[in-house]
Design a protein around this motif. Structure first.
Motif, PDB file in Angstrom:
ATOM      1  N   SER A  30      52.795  32.674  42.937  1.00 49.58           N
ATOM      2  CA  SER A  30      52.060  31.744  43.896  1.00 49.58           C
ATOM      3  C   SER A  30      52.893  30.422  43.386  1.00 49.58           C
ATOM      4  CB  SER A  30      50.623  31.607  43.894  1.00 49.58           C
ATOM      5  OG  SER A  30      50.462  31.238  42.536  1.00 49.58           O
ATOM      6  N   PRO A  31      53.003  29.539  44.323  1.00 45.76           N
ATOM      7  CA  PRO A  31      53.661  28.025  43.976  1.00 45.76           C
ATOM      8  C   PRO A  31      52.983  27.323  42.843  1.00 45.76           C
ATOM      9  CG  PRO A  31      53.311  28.269  46.225  1.00 45.76           C
ATOM     10  CD  PRO A  31      52.539  29.486  45.678  1.00 45.76           C
ATOM     11  N   ASP A  32      51.489  27.737  42.606  1.00 50.21           N
ATOM     12  CA  ASP A  32      50.844  26.918  41.353  1.00 50.21           C
ATOM     13  C   ASP A  32      50.876  27.582  40.289  1.00 50.21           C
ATOM     14  OD1 ASP A  32      48.795  29.082  42.041  1.00 50.21           O
ATOM     15  OD2 ASP A  32      47.490  27.389  42.586  1.00 50.21           O
ATOM     16  N   GLY A  33      51.177  29.107  40.378  1.00 47.37           N
ATOM     17  CA  GLY A  33      51.588  29.774  39.040  1.00 47.37           C
ATOM     18  C   GLY A  33      50.092  30.769  38.655  1.00 47.37           C
ATOM     19  N   ARG A  34      48.990  30.463  39.593  1.00 45.84           N
ATOM     20  CA  ARG A  34      47.747  31.056  39.290  1.00 45.84           C
ATOM     21  C   ARG A  34      47.589  32.531  39.752  1.00 45.84           C
ATOM     22  NH1 ARG A  34      44.030  27.165  41.707  1.00 45.84           N
ATOM     23  NH2 ARG A  34      42.513  28.706  41.090  1.00 45.84           N
ATOM     24  N   TYR A  35      48.315  32.901  40.591  1.00 48.36           N
ATOM     25  CA  TYR A  35      48.239  34.122  41.398  1.00 48.36           C
ATOM     26  C   TYR A  35      49.570  34.777  41.288  1.00 48.36           C
ATOM     27  CZ  TYR A  35      43.849  32.177  42.600  1.00 48.36           C
ATOM     28  OH  TYR A  35      42.608  31.587  42.355  1.00 48.36           O
ATOM     29  N   ILE A  36      49.552  36.372  41.540  1.00 42.78           N
ATOM     30  CA  ILE A  36      50.435  37.038  41.762  1.00 42.78           C
ATOM     31  C   ILE A  36      50.211  37.987  42.969  1.00 42.78           C
ATOM     32  CG2 ILE A  36      52.291  38.786  40.892  1.00 42.78           C
ATOM     33  CD1 ILE A  36      51.165  38.387  38.098  1.00 42.78           C
ATOM     34  N   ALA A  37      51.280  37.616  44.096  1.00 41.72           N
ATOM     35  CA  ALA A  37      51.169  38.868  45.177  1.00 41.72           C
ATOM     36  C   ALA A  37      51.851  40.034  44.698  1.00 41.72           C
ATOM     37  CB  ALA A  37      51.841  38.187  46.258  1.00 41.72           C
ATOM     38  N   VAL A  38      51.128  41.168  44.901  1.00 43.34           N
ATOM     39  CA  VAL A  38      51.549  42.389  44.389  1.00 43.34           C
ATOM     40  C   VAL A  38      51.738  43.407  45.423  1.00 43.34           C
ATOM     41  CG1 VAL A  38      51.301  44.150  42.754  1.00 43.34           C
ATOM     42  CG2 VAL A  38      50.590  42.179  42.128  1.00 43.34           C
ATOM     43  N   GLY A  39      52.828  44.082  45.757  1.00 43.52           N
ATOM     44  CA  GLY A  39      52.968  45.110  46.580  1.00 43.52           C
ATOM     45  C   GLY A  39      53.002  46.247  45.890  1.00 43.52           C
ATOM     46  N   LYS A  40      52.124  47.284  46.004  1.00 47.03           N
ATOM     47  CA  LYS A  40      52.156  48.711  45.197  1.00 47.03           C
ATOM     48  C   LYS A  40      52.573  49.640  46.099  1.00 47.03           C
ATOM     49  CE  LYS A  40      48.700  47.929  41.834  1.00 47.03           C
ATOM     50  NZ  LYS A  40      47.278  48.274  41.312  1.00 47.03           N
ATOM     51  N   TYR A  41      53.553  50.428  45.972  1.00 49.90           N
ATOM     52  CA  TYR A  41      54.076  51.451  46.870  1.00 49.90           C
ATOM     53  C   TYR A  41      52.773  52.452  47.286  1.00 49.90           C
ATOM     54  CZ  TYR A  41      58.612  50.340  46.175  1.00 49.90           C
ATOM     55  OH  TYR A  41      60.043  49.579  46.321  1.00 49.90           O
ATOM     56  N   SER A  42      52.596  53.090  48.380  1.00 45.88           N
ATOM     57  CA  SER A  42      51.502  53.772  48.836  1.00 45.88           C
ATOM     58  C   SER A  42      49.986  53.100  48.458  1.00 45.88           C
ATOM     59  CB  SER A  42      51.539  55.102  48.309  1.00 45.88           C
ATOM     60  OG  SER A  42      52.679  55.823  48.600  1.00 45.88           O
ATOM     61  N   SER A  43      50.000  51.871  48.049  1.00 48.14           N
ATOM     62  CA  SER A  43      48.651  51.242  47.900  1.00 48.14           C
ATOM     63  C   SER A  43      48.322  50.219  48.481  1.00 48.14           C
ATOM     64  CB  SER A  43      48.481  50.861  46.230  1.00 48.14           C
ATOM     65  OG  SER A  43      48.440  52.039  45.529  1.00 48.14           O
ATOM     66  N   GLY A  44      49.193  49.328  48.648  1.00 49.34           N
ATOM     67  CA  GLY A  44      48.853  48.022  49.748  1.00 49.34           C
ATOM     68  C   GLY A  44      49.448  46.930  48.948  1.00 49.34           C
ATOM     69  N   LEU A  45      48.738  45.747  49.601  1.00 49.19           N
ATOM     70  CA  LEU A  45      49.120  44.396  49.279  1.00 49.19           C
ATOM     71  C   LEU A  45      48.148  43.840  48.659  1.00 49.19           C
ATOM     72  CD1 LEU A  45      51.691  42.147  49.344  1.00 49.19           C
ATOM     73  CD2 LEU A  45      50.450  41.624  51.616  1.00 49.19           C
ATOM     74  N   PHE A  46      48.174  43.139  47.276  1.00 48.58           N
ATOM     75  CA  PHE A  46      47.226  42.628  46.626  1.00 48.58           C
ATOM     76  C   PHE A  46      47.460  41.132  45.961  1.00 48.58           C
ATOM     77  CE2 PHE A  46      47.431  47.146  46.048  1.00 48.58           C
ATOM     78  CZ  PHE A  46      46.107  47.844  46.379  1.00 48.58           C
ATOM     79  N   ILE A  47      46.257  40.364  45.967  1.00 43.18           N
ATOM     80  CA  ILE A  47      46.491  39.244  45.095  1.00 43.18           C
ATOM     81  C   ILE A  47      45.981  39.230  43.683  1.00 43.18           C
ATOM     82  CG2 ILE A  47      45.995  36.772  44.984  1.00 43.18           C
ATOM     83  CD1 ILE A  47      48.030  37.322  47.347  1.00 43.18           C
ATOM     84  N   MET A  48      46.873  39.176  42.494  1.00 46.40           N
ATOM     85  CA  MET A  48      46.088  39.092  41.323  1.00 46.40           C
ATOM     86  C   MET A  48      46.005  37.927  40.769  1.00 46.40           C
ATOM     87  SD  MET A  48      47.652  41.670  38.415  1.00 46.40           S
ATOM     88  CE  MET A  48      47.346  43.170  39.256  1.00 46.40           C
ATOM     89  N   SER A  49      44.889  37.603  40.065  1.00 45.83           N
ATOM     90  CA  SER A  49      44.591  36.224  39.249  1.00 45.83           C
ATOM     91  C   SER A  49      45.276  36.506  38.003  1.00 45.83           C
ATOM     92  CB  SER A  49      43.225  36.328  39.440  1.00 45.83           C
ATOM     93  OG  SER A  49      42.971  35.041  38.174  1.00 45.83           O
ATOM     94  N   ARG A  50      46.138  35.633  37.643  1.00 50.94           N
ATOM     95  CA  ARG A  50      46.728  35.583  36.427  1.00 50.94           C
ATOM     96  C   ARG A  50      45.766  35.620  35.021  1.00 50.94           C
ATOM     97  NH1 ARG A  50      49.988  30.456  34.899  1.00 50.94           N
ATOM     98  NH2 ARG A  50      47.793  29.988  34.424  1.00 50.94           N
ATOM     99  N   GLU A  51      44.560  34.780  35.567  1.00 48.67           N
ATOM    100  CA  GLU A  51      43.848  34.644  34.464  1.00 48.67           C
ATOM    101  C   GLU A  51      42.817  35.750  34.408  1.00 48.67           C
ATOM    102  OE1 GLU A  51      40.363  31.372  34.202  1.00 48.67           O
ATOM    103  OE2 GLU A  51      42.250  30.263  34.266  1.00 48.67           O
ATOM    104  N   THR A  52      42.370  36.196  35.301  1.00 48.73           N
ATOM    105  CA  THR A  52      41.214  37.308  35.120  1.00 48.73           C
ATOM    106  C   THR A  52      42.074  38.868  35.399  1.00 48.73           C
ATOM    107  OG1 THR A  52      40.805  37.601  37.715  1.00 48.73           O
ATOM    108  CG2 THR A  52      39.513  35.920  36.234  1.00 48.73           C
ATOM    109  N   LYS A  53      42.994  39.021  36.015  1.00 47.44           N
ATOM    110  CA  LYS A  53      43.803  40.262  36.258  1.00 47.44           C
ATOM    111  C   LYS A  53      42.931  40.833  37.160  1.00 47.44           C
ATOM    112  CE  LYS A  53      46.316  39.455  32.577  1.00 47.44           C
ATOM    113  NZ  LYS A  53      45.899  37.866  32.215  1.00 47.44           N
TER     114      LYS A  53
END
Length: 163
Positions: A30-53
């Motif tokens: 993410s632009p602020d570096g707090r989140y990661i957009a994650v695309g997992k094959y056969s699972s979907g699209l997620f947002i992951m918190s850098r802090e809490t995982k």
């Protein structure tokens, strides 16, 4: 523009140094570096918190689908992602997901199904999405396109360039 998406494993370590690995993923910070957009094959699209995982699922995939985040808007409100459907006729499409509305708000390209799209970049104010397109002719860019989000279809703003 730069393509910041990459196929890799994500490594996290706990306070004891133990590693947890996620494989077959594509990520975008993410632009602020707090989140990661994650695309997992056969699972979907997620947002992951850098802090809490912790993962927040945005779109759940079937085994025949793959999602790849391509670009966050500069204000962090939208994510452009690629959707691959490998069941039956292979199809790739690009969409915009609104984090505020928690839904897909637009298919980026409605009439460009046979084009390769890349180098997605947002305007500084987050209102326009720009990208390049080609029609499977190596070294030739069919055009530069602009899309006002989320209320218009993509419009070509340049002529073709190439070798």
């Amino acid at each position: 523009g730069t393509e910041k998406s990459a196929k890799m494993g994500i490594y996290f370590t706990d306070k004891d140094g133990k590693q947890v690995v996620e494989k077959n993923v594509e990520v975008q910070w993410s632009p602020d570096g707090r989140y990661i957009a994650v695309g997992k094959y056969s699972s979907g699209l997620f947002i992951m918190s850098r802090e809490t995982k912790e993962e927040d699922i945005l779109i759940k995939a079937t085994p025949e689908e793959r999602f790849s985040p391509k670009c966050w808007s500069s204000d962090g409100k939208f994510i452009v992602f690629e959707h691959e459907n490998v069941e039956g006729i292979y199809k790739i499409s690009y969409h915009i997901y609104s984090l505020e509305e928690r839904k897909v708000v637009d298919e980026v390209i409605r009439a460009m199904a046979y084009y390769n799209l890349y180098d997605f970049e947002w305007s500084y104010d987050g209102k326009y999405l720009y990208f390049l397109a080609d029609y499977d002719i190596p070294g030739t860019i069919t055009g530069i396109y602009r899309l006002r989000v989320p209320d218009e279809i993509a419009r070509k703003i340049s002529m073709s360039v190439g070798k």
